[in-house]
Each structure stands twice: as structure tokens, then as C-alpha cells.
Design a protein around this motif. Structure first.
Motif, PDB file in Angstrom:
ATOM      1  N   HIS A 257      90.165 -46.039   4.587  1.00 31.08           N
ATOM      2  CA  HIS A 257      90.033 -44.842   5.367  1.00 31.08           C
ATOM      3  C   HIS A 257      91.349 -44.383   5.967  1.00 31.08           C
ATOM      4  CE1 HIS A 257      89.995 -47.439   8.798  1.00 31.08           C
ATOM      5  NE2 HIS A 257      89.068 -48.154   8.324  1.00 31.08           N
TER       6      HIS A 257
ATOM      7  N   PHE B 171      89.343 -39.575   6.207  1.00 32.62           N
ATOM      8  CA  PHE B 171      89.008 -39.364   4.757  1.00 32.62           C
ATOM      9  C   PHE B 171      88.671 -40.908   4.270  1.00 32.62           C
ATOM     10  CE2 PHE B 171      92.126 -35.882   4.976  1.00 32.62           C
ATOM     11  CZ  PHE B 171      91.274 -34.784   4.574  1.00 32.62           C
TER      12      PHE B 171
ATOM     13  N   VAL C  99      93.709 -33.813  -0.577  1.00 33.13           N
ATOM     14  CA  VAL C  99      93.957 -34.882   0.337  1.00 33.13           C
ATOM     15  C   VAL C  99      95.541 -35.138   0.338  1.00 33.13           C
ATOM     16  CG1 VAL C  99      93.515 -36.937   1.339  1.00 33.13           C
ATOM     17  CG2 VAL C  99      91.510 -35.752   0.391  1.00 33.13           C
TER      18      VAL C  99
ATOM     19  N   THR D 245      88.090 -39.292  -2.896  1.00 32.79           N
ATOM     20  CA  THR D 245      88.099 -39.187  -1.719  1.00 32.79           C
ATOM     21  C   THR D 245      86.863 -38.423  -0.898  1.00 32.79           C
ATOM     22  OG1 THR D 245      89.494 -37.331  -1.905  1.00 32.79           O
ATOM     23  CG2 THR D 245      90.651 -39.173  -1.445  1.00 32.79           C
ATOM     24  N   SER D 246      86.637 -38.544   0.180  1.00 32.26           N
ATOM     25  CA  SER D 246      85.382 -37.867   0.855  1.00 32.26           C
ATOM     26  C   SER D 246      85.273 -37.848   2.261  1.00 32.26           C
ATOM     27  CB  SER D 246      84.195 -38.580   0.329  1.00 32.26           C
ATOM     28  OG  SER D 246      83.845 -39.896   0.713  1.00 32.26           O
ATOM     29  N   ILE D 247      84.738 -36.869   2.964  1.00 34.96           N
ATOM     30  CA  ILE D 247      84.556 -37.069   4.314  1.00 34.96           C
ATOM     31  C   ILE D 247      83.306 -37.770   4.671  1.00 34.96           C
ATOM     32  CG2 ILE D 247      84.523 -35.627   6.487  1.00 34.96           C
ATOM     33  CD1 ILE D 247      85.960 -33.597   5.034  1.00 34.96           C
TER      34      ILE D 247
ATOM     35  N   VAL E 272      85.784 -34.684  -1.478  1.00 30.77           N
ATOM     36  CA  VAL E 272      86.924 -33.839  -1.409  1.00 30.77           C
ATOM     37  C   VAL E 272      87.919 -34.161  -2.312  1.00 30.77           C
ATOM     38  CG1 VAL E 272      88.760 -32.947   0.110  1.00 30.77           C
ATOM     39  CG2 VAL E 272      86.431 -33.649   1.332  1.00 30.77           C
TER      40      VAL E 272
ATOM     41  N   TYR F 292      97.265 -32.151   1.701  1.00 27.47           N
ATOM     42  CA  TYR F 292      97.359 -32.059   3.113  1.00 27.47           C
ATOM     43  C   TYR F 292      98.154 -33.105   4.180  1.00 27.47           C
ATOM     44  CZ  TYR F 292      94.902 -32.900   7.718  1.00 27.47           C
ATOM     45  OH  TYR F 292      95.058 -33.201   9.244  1.00 27.47           O
TER      46      TYR F 292
ATOM     47  N   LEU G 234      88.310 -43.378   1.366  1.00 31.83           N
ATOM     48  CA  LEU G 234      89.035 -43.751   0.106  1.00 31.83           C
ATOM     49  C   LEU G 234      88.350 -44.605  -0.901  1.00 31.83           C
ATOM     50  CD1 LEU G 234      92.574 -44.084   1.671  1.00 31.83           C
ATOM     51  CD2 LEU G 234      91.241 -41.910   1.027  1.00 31.83           C
TER      52      LEU G 234
END
Length: 282
Positions: free
Chosen positions: A36, A40, A79, A66-68, A74, A82, A42
Motif C-alpha cells: 500500500h 492505493f 497511479v 492498483t486499487s483504492i 485504478v 499521479y 498494490l
């Protein structure tokens, strides 16, 4: 097991890291590792690269998912972009590489290669490319020559930066792959000068060859040119059985794509699942 491995990394890398790995990496109930960073989640997935008429897996390309939280995926490119814009790209890349390595060791045998992609932004911000990751590999007793660093030739206008990064990685023992060859502004001169171990053809070439007789005739010649330059050609983006037939005819030893195996990760069943998928293509 994860905590033991991460503790070893922390102890051996204390003088080189600004943060402890256990701030970012942990073990899931499934046995695989996750991470993480800045909110995010991982995860690693791997896509096999096949050889010898699809009888052998030579290695795996690691891909980041990747995700929230666990319910809102996402795009990994978003990511990276960003974090590149807000700072912290070097640390984030180090976390991702280490995450992929730990998961790779769960599914691979001692001969498999790990293919890792390099973000273009790192090439201009790091002088001693691969130095820290080399030490991470040594701390886990993994030979450096089992890792293939993938570069996109079209990712930089200044190819001298790419050449310097390649030289640094190669001097440390890493293998080199030039990916997405044939995309945008491919330079044959760059192929001669970099002399990669692997050249991964852009998937658009195979797709185009399915619908264009001229491209279909040229594709084996491109593969032959790569091989004459001393590199191994990898046909990637093999998504259908028709594309698989064409890829087999062009002379490349190595193939990769959804028709052979989708990127996935499941510690108990990973290889069994890929074997089942591959049997449908034989």
C-alpha cells in the motif's frame, strides 16, 4: 513468512533505504504479498512468456494492479502519473519492484526470468540505475541475471539517457529487453547500439499482420533482423488462435499474450491454471 522476508530486507538494506519495507508491504491470507502506498492497494500479476513450441515457460512479466481499497480498481498508469506529478516516484518504484520480486519467488523455479518494466521518469532522476535493487536481490539470494529490465524505446526523446541507463543495468548483470518495438518512432540504430537480450514487438504489428498482406510478409524478416542483431524476438499481444498461428510462422522463439495465458496470480493454482489454458492452444 512475509514478515520474516521483509525483516531481512530491512536489516540488510538499512543504510540504503529511507523507509522500512514493512511500512508498505504485507502478506495476504492467500500467501501472496501486497502493498500500500498513499491510499492505493498494490498487487502483482504475472504473464508467462513461452518458448519451445509452447512447451516451456522462460519467465514472467510482472504487472502492477492498483486499487483504492479492494473494490475500486485504478489504472496503474494513472497511479504512476499521479505519484510522478506529486513526488515519490523513486520510492514507489522500489516498493513495486520488491513486491513483484517477493511474489515472483512464490511461483517461479530457479531458471525462470522476471521481466520488470521501468518507468521513463526514473531514467532522468537516478544516476546509479539498479544499484539498490541489485542489493535487494542479493539480500534474497536471487542472481541478478534472472531479472530482465524492460525499456520502451519510444519513451525518451534523448536516447543517450536510455543508453546510459541500459549500460548501468547491464554492468550490474541485469538482462535487457526493448519493449513495444515497432511502435511510434522505432530506430534500428537504437537496436544496434543497445543490443538488448530480448526485443518485444509491439502488439499492433501482429494485429496489423492479420489484416495486411504486406505486413504479414515483412514480419518474419523483422524477426530475422532482430535475431541477426544478436537479440531474441518476443511476439507479444497474441490474443487469438489465429494470431497464435501467425506468430508461430514468423520464426520467433518466444510468445506472450492472452491466447496463451492472461496475467494472473494465485499461489496454489497459478501454474496449473496456465497449463490448462495452454492445452487449449496446442
Amino acid at each position: 513468512m512475509s514478515q520474516t522476508v521483509i525483516t531481512i530486507l530491512n536489516e540488510k538494506m538499512q543504510d540504503a533505504l529511507l523507509h522500512d519495507f514493512d511500512e508498505y508491504l504485507f502478506e495476504e491470507k492467500s500467501g501472496q504479498h501486497a502493498g500500500h502506498y498513499r491510499g492505493f492497494l498494490l498487487n502483482s500479476v504475472f504473464q508467462p512468456i513461452f518458448a519451445d513450441e509452447l512447451k516451456t515457460v522462460i519467465g514472467y512479466e510482472a504487472l502492477l494492479r492498483t486499487s483504492i481499497g479492494r473494490s475500486l480498481p485504478v489504472e496503474a498508469k494513472f497511479v504512476f502519473r499521479y505519484i510522478d506529478d506529486t513526488g515519490g516516484l523513486i520510492l514507489f518504484d522500489r516498493i513495486c519492484r520488491t513486491l513483484h520480486l517477493l511474489n515472483f519467488l512464490l511461483i517461479s523455479n530457479e531458471r525462470d526470468l522476471l521481466f520488470l518494466n521501468v518507468h521513463a521518469g526514473l531514467l532522468t532522476r537516478v544516476d546509479s540505475h539498479g544499484m539498490i535493487f541489485e542489493r535487494i536481490l542479493h539480500s534474497l539470494s536471487v542472481p541478478v541475471n534472472r531479472v530482465v529490465i524492460e525499456f520502451e524505446e519510444s519513451c525518451l526523446e534523448d536516447t543517450s539517457i536510455l543508453k546510459r541507463a541500459v549500460r548501468n543495468f547491464r554492468d550490474r548483470g541485469f538482462k535487457i529487453a526493448l519493449s513495444d518495438f515497432g511502435k511510434d518512432r522505432t530506430s534500428m540504430q537504437c537496436l544496434w547500439e543497445i543490443n538488448p537480450d530480448f526485443v518485444k514487438l509491439d502488439s499492433a504489428i501482429l494485429y496489423g499482420a492479420m489484416n495486411n498482406e504486406k505486413i504479414r510478409r515483412i514480419l518474419p524478416k523483422v524477426v530475422g533482423l532482430i535475431q541477426e542483431a544478436g537479440s531474441e524476438a518476443v511476439i507479444q499481444g497474441v490474443e487469438t488462435l489465429q494470431q497464435l498461428d501467425l506468430a508461430r510462422q514468423c520464426g520467433a522463439r518466444f510468445l506472450q499474450g492472452y491466447a496463451l495465458s492472461r496475467p494472473d496470480f494465485s499461489v496454489p493454482g497459478f501454474m496449473q491454471k496456465n497449463t490448462m489454458e495452454l492445452s487449449r492452444c496446442a
